[in-house]
Design a protein around this motif. Structure first.
Motif, PDB file in Angstrom:
ATOM      1  N   UNK B 261     -34.277 -62.724  10.862  1.00  0.00           N
ATOM      2  CA  UNK B 261     -33.241 -62.683  11.890  1.00  0.00           C
ATOM      3  C   UNK B 261     -33.369 -61.413  12.734  1.00  0.00           C
ATOM      4  N   UNK B 262     -33.584 -60.278  12.040  1.00  0.00           N
ATOM      5  CA  UNK B 262     -33.706 -59.023  12.790  1.00  0.00           C
ATOM      6  C   UNK B 262     -34.897 -59.072  13.737  1.00  0.00           C
ATOM      7  N   UNK B 263     -36.017 -59.600  13.258  1.00  0.00           N
ATOM      8  CA  UNK B 263     -37.198 -59.672  14.123  1.00  0.00           C
ATOM      9  C   UNK B 263     -36.884 -60.547  15.335  1.00  0.00           C
ATOM     10  N   UNK B 264     -36.276 -61.690  15.074  1.00  0.00           N
ATOM     11  CA  UNK B 264     -35.971 -62.620  16.163  1.00  0.00           C
ATOM     12  C   UNK B 264     -35.016 -61.967  17.165  1.00  0.00           C
ATOM     13  N   UNK B 265     -34.004 -61.292  16.623  1.00  0.00           N
ATOM     14  CA  UNK B 265     -33.009 -60.682  17.495  1.00  0.00           C
ATOM     15  C   UNK B 265     -33.617 -59.540  18.300  1.00  0.00           C
ATOM     16  N   UNK B 266     -34.452 -58.748  17.658  1.00  0.00           N
ATOM     17  CA  UNK B 266     -35.062 -57.625  18.368  1.00  0.00           C
ATOM     18  C   UNK B 266     -36.009 -58.135  19.442  1.00  0.00           C
ATOM     19  N   UNK B 267     -36.760 -59.204  19.118  1.00  0.00           N
ATOM     20  CA  UNK B 267     -37.698 -59.734  20.106  1.00  0.00           C
ATOM     21  C   UNK B 267     -36.948 -60.243  21.334  1.00  0.00           C
ATOM     22  N   UNK B 268     -35.782 -60.869  21.120  1.00  0.00           N
ATOM     23  CA  UNK B 268     -35.090 -61.440  22.276  1.00  0.00           C
ATOM     24  C   UNK B 268     -34.141 -60.445  22.930  1.00  0.00           C
ATOM     25  N   UNK B 269     -33.457 -59.614  22.129  1.00  0.00           N
ATOM     26  CA  UNK B 269     -32.370 -58.828  22.708  1.00  0.00           C
ATOM     27  C   UNK B 269     -32.689 -57.349  22.827  1.00  0.00           C
ATOM     28  N   UNK B 270     -33.829 -56.907  22.342  1.00  0.00           N
ATOM     29  CA  UNK B 270     -34.277 -55.541  22.622  1.00  0.00           C
ATOM     30  C   UNK B 270     -35.461 -55.592  23.576  1.00  0.00           C
ATOM     31  N   UNK B 271     -36.433 -56.443  23.253  1.00  0.00           N
ATOM     32  CA  UNK B 271     -37.616 -56.543  24.113  1.00  0.00           C
ATOM     33  C   UNK B 271     -37.390 -57.543  25.251  1.00  0.00           C
ATOM     34  N   UNK B 272     -36.913 -58.719  24.902  1.00  0.00           N
ATOM     35  CA  UNK B 272     -36.812 -59.781  25.906  1.00  0.00           C
ATOM     36  C   UNK B 272     -38.098 -60.587  25.948  1.00  0.00           C
ATOM     37  N   UNK B 273     -37.967 -61.874  26.261  1.00  0.00           N
ATOM     38  CA  UNK B 273     -39.134 -62.775  26.265  1.00  0.00           C
ATOM     39  C   UNK B 273     -40.245 -62.264  27.172  1.00  0.00           C
ATOM     40  N   UNK B 274     -39.853 -61.806  28.372  1.00  0.00           N
ATOM     41  CA  UNK B 274     -40.876 -61.435  29.347  1.00  0.00           C
ATOM     42  C   UNK B 274     -41.768 -60.328  28.817  1.00  0.00           C
ATOM     43  N   UNK B 275     -41.118 -59.322  28.230  1.00  0.00           N
ATOM     44  CA  UNK B 275     -41.889 -58.177  27.745  1.00  0.00           C
ATOM     45  C   UNK B 275     -42.772 -58.594  26.571  1.00  0.00           C
ATOM     46  N   UNK B 276     -42.189 -59.297  25.602  1.00  0.00           N
ATOM     47  CA  UNK B 276     -42.978 -59.704  24.437  1.00  0.00           C
ATOM     48  C   UNK B 276     -44.165 -60.547  24.890  1.00  0.00           C
ATOM     49  N   UNK B 277     -43.892 -61.467  25.812  1.00  0.00           N
ATOM     50  CA  UNK B 277     -44.959 -62.368  26.247  1.00  0.00           C
ATOM     51  C   UNK B 277     -46.087 -61.658  26.977  1.00  0.00           C
TER      52      UNK B 277
END
Lengths: 122, 489, 492
Positions: B261-277
């Motif tokens: 959950x933390x990984x998922x939340x950090x990927x979406x709400x700290x990094x954001x899809x655009x940045x991760x992608x």
């Protein structure tokens, strides 16, 4: 060459103090006998006292008691007063150190550092 | 919408309810019935609280609360958002179910130190709620650490040498990675972004160089040891020395899902899809997660100990969610979030069964299960349901979460990842189905009477509820997708 | 009121007068009660001073009515007020339990002298922190040092005396180094007042004597703070000293060394010159990190837990030194806050040792087996204070580490941040080793062990609670620290 000699001579007091400090530290570090360590500590501190005392002295200066002479130069009394305190501290340190050595001698039967350490090895 | 005052306190109440049980459980330590009654009442109350929160969320209100601040300049905040809500719902509901199961299990198995067990169990659930509702990284980190520490006495419950060794691995790996990597990542995030709040769309985008962002993402993925991405997975099989209810709720649901959950939340709400992608590092991390998915499945195949096989299966399934987070696509995000729920229900069912087999038949190894299906038909029936759900067969919930994750991989045209999902499904079949088949179709060893001997009723009831849950999830994907979609920017 | 105006003097004078009186009170319990009273009054004065400073800013008090630069002034700024509270607070917490923590076989007379010495040590440390005069600082340093050598020597083990002797030799060298440095400064500037020094030193900074003075003072302070590699005196001194002495000094003595370092760097020499021109950061930070690793690694292998705590102190002083060496705002906050926080947690841990030694006679790891059940409250305190040592959130240790890492990253020293956190993983090992033995190993024998008496348990609990309280209410410590920094760098 003469410049160098002047430089050394002008700071003679500092050289003397430095020499005493180094000799004192050397004794503390190298000698295994606890009494000699305390003596080394005293030499070391004496070097520092000398440094302070000579610092306050002004060539041709007189004791800092007001004299009726307009051109009188006074030695700075403050370092001397300070070092009086430091000497008292040093005496206290020495006496405490000697007291501890007496206790060490009582419980270990020796005043050699190596023997003290060796007798505590498991 | 304006939040009425009591509602904004609800997240804190959700954390406080399990913690409030602690002194009561301690007081009632000499009266087992009262003690377990308190746990059940607390769990029931928690379910009510999280349901209220979910209802509030569905009305569009965002319960937000600054609980205390500042710790080292940072206010601690709780905020209800869809992903955390789902996690809290799953964990809260399954606490109730597990409590029922635990009462049957702990008594039938004559475990010692039961008061300590229930106390730390309650603390762990409180911490899980904190993780779910954390409104910023530092709050998340605090509850994450509390969760690690509170589960340590549960892992070492047996107090044997093996348990202590396992406890050392558990604590060492989880605290080591969290302090050594996770905390570093948090501090870097703070320095770069100036805040640690979770915000839809992330807080880092546009403020960070790609190289640093890649490093940061790696620090998060590996630093969150609870997500068990290889090589940070060793603690999970080690933790299997714990009593089965612990393995079931904590090491199939609360603790491990707190990581994913933390990984998922950090990927979406700290990094954001655009940045991760956009990061190169993402590809590398995807490779690591994909490797974990496959490798853990292969290791699971080799394990004869039932709980060890399930543990490696969990390692593999957790990396699905990490992979979904790294795909950085709305569909994959929904799938990853959904998988938190479906895997929870499926895996907890399997662990319940493993515990039931241990209590009723005293068997721990898969090779000893021949013919046992005739002795414990209900247990193995539930096992079959759980397996089907994990594999992703209809009519069970696992189908949807896997479907959506694959859809995400297709959307972003990452064909290799599609292949990974497909391969691992085959491997799921290979390591899960032989277990019930062996129990149902192999003959009983000579000399064993085929008399019906099931686990305690409390255990059976719990299994029934969770396998029913697998079924229900199949029929209500829309509700969960609608809930999760609220988290998308 | 008149008395209020003289509080800075009373802060030092009360324990100073109290010490000889304590030695003269022959009634058995009277001297103990008197010492407790003195330490409580001292603590109250510290609290009032802290309050005044936070309300009205720096207090400058001319001793005997002589103002600077002729007389000796006492200066209470937020930094010194915080440390005054730590030192006198620890004294007030520890003093009531002295009877239980200095070994059973002490006679009534020696106990009286012990209390008197403890008050003298307290006087010395308070004086160091409060004085605004460099030479006066040296005098107070020697007062506290001499009495602490004697206190260490009161340990029941004969090795205590040998440890005290070593402490004396190394401590005297350290203090004399500071004396040399002060002498050099006086030679160049003609003043001993620290604020004055800071002003007059301006253009003289790049002369050899001032540079030498910096070196002498830093080395001297490092010896006093037990900064690696000058920590040799500490492990033995803290291991063999009576538990109460370890608790009091473990919490305060090394902190005073760190204070001297901070005070001279910021008030006298000026941070810009020390870190910019002299690059002292490049000495303090690597030494600090080395200390953190060496101290923690050695701590892991100790079987005597008091020695383990002493080595852990080596590591923690390393953090403080690294934090000072970072030379930026967050680093300095970390240093000041950690001075305070480490005082709390190390005090609590040494108090736990005192409890255990009182009941079991020794504090090696094997005697901790099964102690979680036998002395539940004591061990709970150990766990909480230990978690704080590791740096778990909601404890004081986390706050210090947070600012330290933040400061390191701000200074662009990424490796430092990583190394700090890695070294705190070592703390997990040496703390958890004990927790595991205490909770998950069977007791070595069937003997009944009672929980420690309230007189020891209450102070232990208080310190433990403070470890958590200041870990949550960080605005107090961090607030005072950042306020203090305003005065230190001259932009209040």
């Amino acid at each position: 060459m003469s410049e160098a000699i002047t430089f050394v001579m002008a700071h003679a007091n500092t050289w003397a103090a430095t020499a005493l400090i180094c000799i004192g530290l050397w004794v503390v570090m190298v000698r295994g006998n606890l009494f000699k360590k305390v003596i080394g500590l005293n030499i070391f501190q004496t070097g520092v006292f000398l440094f302070y005392i000579s610092m306050g002295y002004i060539r041709g200066g007189t004791a800092p008691i007001v004299v009726d002479r307009p051109d009188a130069v006074y030695a700075n009394p403050l370092p001397h007063v300070l070092i009086l305190t430091a000497i008292v501290v040093s005496v206290a340190t020495t006496s405490l150190a000697l007291a501890l050595i007496v206790r060490i001698r009582e419980s270990y039967g020796t005043t050699e550092e190596d023997d003290v350490n060796a007798s505590d090895e498991p | 919408m304006n939040v009425p005052l009591p509602l904004s306190w609800l997240p804190l109440i959700a954390i406080a309810v399990p913690l409030a049980c602690v002194p009561l459980i301690l007081l009632a330590r000499h009266f087992p019935d009262v003690r377990e009654g308190i746990t059940l009442a607390g769990a029931g109350l928690l379910v009510v609280v999280v349901c209220l929160l979910a209802y509030g969320l569905s009305l569009g209100s965002v319960a937000e609360l600054e609980i205390y601040g500042p710790i080292a300049d940072l206010p601690l905040t709780l905020r209800v958002e869809p992903l955390g809500m789902l996690f809290a719902l799953v964990a809260g509901f399954l606490w109730l179910v597990t409590s029922i199961y635990a009462i049957g299990y702990m008594r039938a198995h004559h475990e010692g130190n039961q008061t300590r067990f229930y106390v730390f169990f309650a603390i762990a659930i409180g911490a899980t709620m904190g993780v779910a509702f954390a409104g910023d990284l530092i709050t998340l980190f605090i509850f994450y650490e509390v969760l690690t520490l509170s589960t340590f006495p549960l892992v070492t419950h047996a107090q044997t040498d093996a348990a202590r060794r396992a406890g050392r691995i558990y604590l060492g790996m989880l605290m080591g990675s969290s302090i050594g990597l996770f905390l570093v990542a948090i501090v870097i995030t703070y320095v770069v972004a100036g805040t640690l709040d979770f915000r839809p769309g992330g807080i880092l985008n546009g403020r960070i160089q790609p190289a640093l962002a890649g490093l940061l993402l790696a620090l998060y993925v590996f630093g969150i040891g609870k997500a068990a991405v290889m090589p940070m997975h060793r603690w999970l099989p080690a933790a299997m020395v714990a009593p089965t209810p612990v393995s079931a709720l904590l090491h199939a649901v609360a603790v491990v899902k707190a990581g994913a959950f933390s990984v998922l939340k950090i990927a979406t709400m700290i990094f954001g899809f655009d940045l991760v992608g956009s990061l190169t590092a993402t590809t590398l991390l995807q490779a690591v997660a994909a490797f974990t998915v496959i490798a853990a499945s292969l290791v699971a195949l080799t394990k004869d100990n039932l709980k060890a096989r399930l543990a490696y299966s969990t390692v593999s399934q957790l990396s699905y969610i990490v992979l979904a987070a790294l795909i950085a696509d709305p569909a994959a995000f929904l799938g990853g979030g959904f998988h938190i729920a479906t895997h929870a229900f499926g895996k907890i069912t399997l662990f319940f069964c493993a515990g039931a087999i241990l209590v009723a038949a005293h068997k721990t190894e898969i090779s000893q299960l021949d013919g046992l299906g005739r002795v414990m038909p209900l247990t193995f029936g539930a096992f079959l349901v759980g397996s089907f759900s994990l594999i992703g067969l209809p009519p069970f919930g696992g189908l949807w979460s896997k479907w959506m994750m694959i859809e995400g991989a297709l959307d972003t045209q990452q064909w290799i990842l599609v292949a990974v999902f497909a391969t691992s499904t085959l491997l799921n079949i290979a390591y899960l189905l032989p277990i019930p088949f062996r129990a149902f179709f192999r003959p009983l060893p000579a000399g064993v009477s085929p008399r019906l001997q099931e686990a305690p009723a409390a255990c059976l009831a719990a299994m029934a509820v969770t396998s029913g849950g697998c079924l229900v999830l199949f029929f209500m994907p829309d509700a969960i997708v609608a809930l999760l979609a609220g988290a998308l920017p | 009121m008149d008395l209020l105006a003289h509080l800075p003097a009373l802060q030092v004078v009360v324990p100073l007068i109290g010490a000889p009186i304590c030695a003269l009170l022959t009634a058995p319990r009277l001297s103990q009660a008197f010492a407790v009273l003195v330490s409580l009054v001292t603590f109250a004065i510290s609290l009032i001073l802290l309050n005044q400073v936070l309300a009205d800013g720096v207090i400058v008090y001319g001793m005997g009515g002589w103002q600077a630069p002729w007389g000796i002034v006492y200066v209470v700024d937020p930094l010194s007020a915080l440390l005054l509270c730590l030192i006198s607070g620890m004294a007030a917490i520890v003093m009531p339990a002295v009877r239980l923590g200095i070994g059973a076989e002490t006679t009534e007379r020696s106990r009286r002298l012990f209390l008197s010495l403890a008050l003298l040590a307290l006087t010395g440390m308070l004086g160091i922190v409060i004085t605004g005069d460099a030479f006066n600082l040296y005098v107070f340093l020697e007062i506290s040092s001499l009495s602490s050598y004697a206190l260490v020597a009161t340990g029941t083990d004969r090795r205590a005396v040998a440890a005290a002797f070593n402490y004396l030799v190394q401590g005297t060298i350290g203090a004399t180094f500071i004396l040399i440095g002060i002498g050099l400064l006086y030679m160049m500037t003609g003043t001993l007042n620290m604020a004055d020094l800071g002003e007059r030193i301006g253009d003289l900074r790049d002369t050899a004597p001032v540079q030498a003075a910096l070196a002498f003072i830093l080395i001297g302070a490092a010896v006093k703070a037990a900064l690696f590699p000058t920590h040799a005196w500490m492990p033995n001194a803290y291991t063999y000293a009576p538990s109460m002495v370890s608790a009091f000094f473990g919490a305060t003595a090394t902190k005073v060394g760190a204070y001297i370092m901070i005070r001279f760097i910021f008030t006298v020499f000026g941070a810009e010159w020390v870190f910019g021109t002299m690059m002292v950061g490049w000495i303090l930070v690597p030494l600090g990190i080395a200390a953190a690793f060496v101290g923690s690694l050695v701590a892991i292998w100790q079987t005597d837990l008091k020695r383990m705590l002493a080595y852990s102190s080596v590591a923690q002083v390393g953090y403080i030194s690294a934090a000072i060496g970072l030379g930026n705002h967050d680093g300095l906050i970390a240093a000041i806050v950690h001075v305070f926080n480490h005082g709390l947690m190390k005090g609590a841990l040494f108090m736990v040792m005192a409890c255990v030694i009182l009941r079991l006679g020794r504090a090696d790891i094997s005697s901790f087996r099964g102690l979680g059940r036998r002395m539940p409250v004591t061990m709970a305190c150990f766990v909480v204070a230990g978690l704080s040592m590791i740096g778990v959130p909601l404890t004081v240790g986390f706050v210090s580490k947070w600012y330290l890492v933040l400061g390191a990253i701000e200074a662009g020293m990424w490796p430092v941040a990583v190394l700090v956190l890695m070294s705190s993983l070592l703390a997990i090992v040496y703390i958890w080793r004990v927790v595991e033995v205490a909770y998950f190993a069977p007791p070595p024998d069937a003997a009944r062990v009672r929980e420690a008496p309230a007189l020891l348990l209450v102070p232990t609990l208080m310190l433990t609670v403070l470890c958590v309280a200041f870990g949550i209410a960080t605005d107090t410590t961090v607030g005072v620290a950042s306020y203090a920094i305003g005065f230190l760098v001259g932009e209040p």
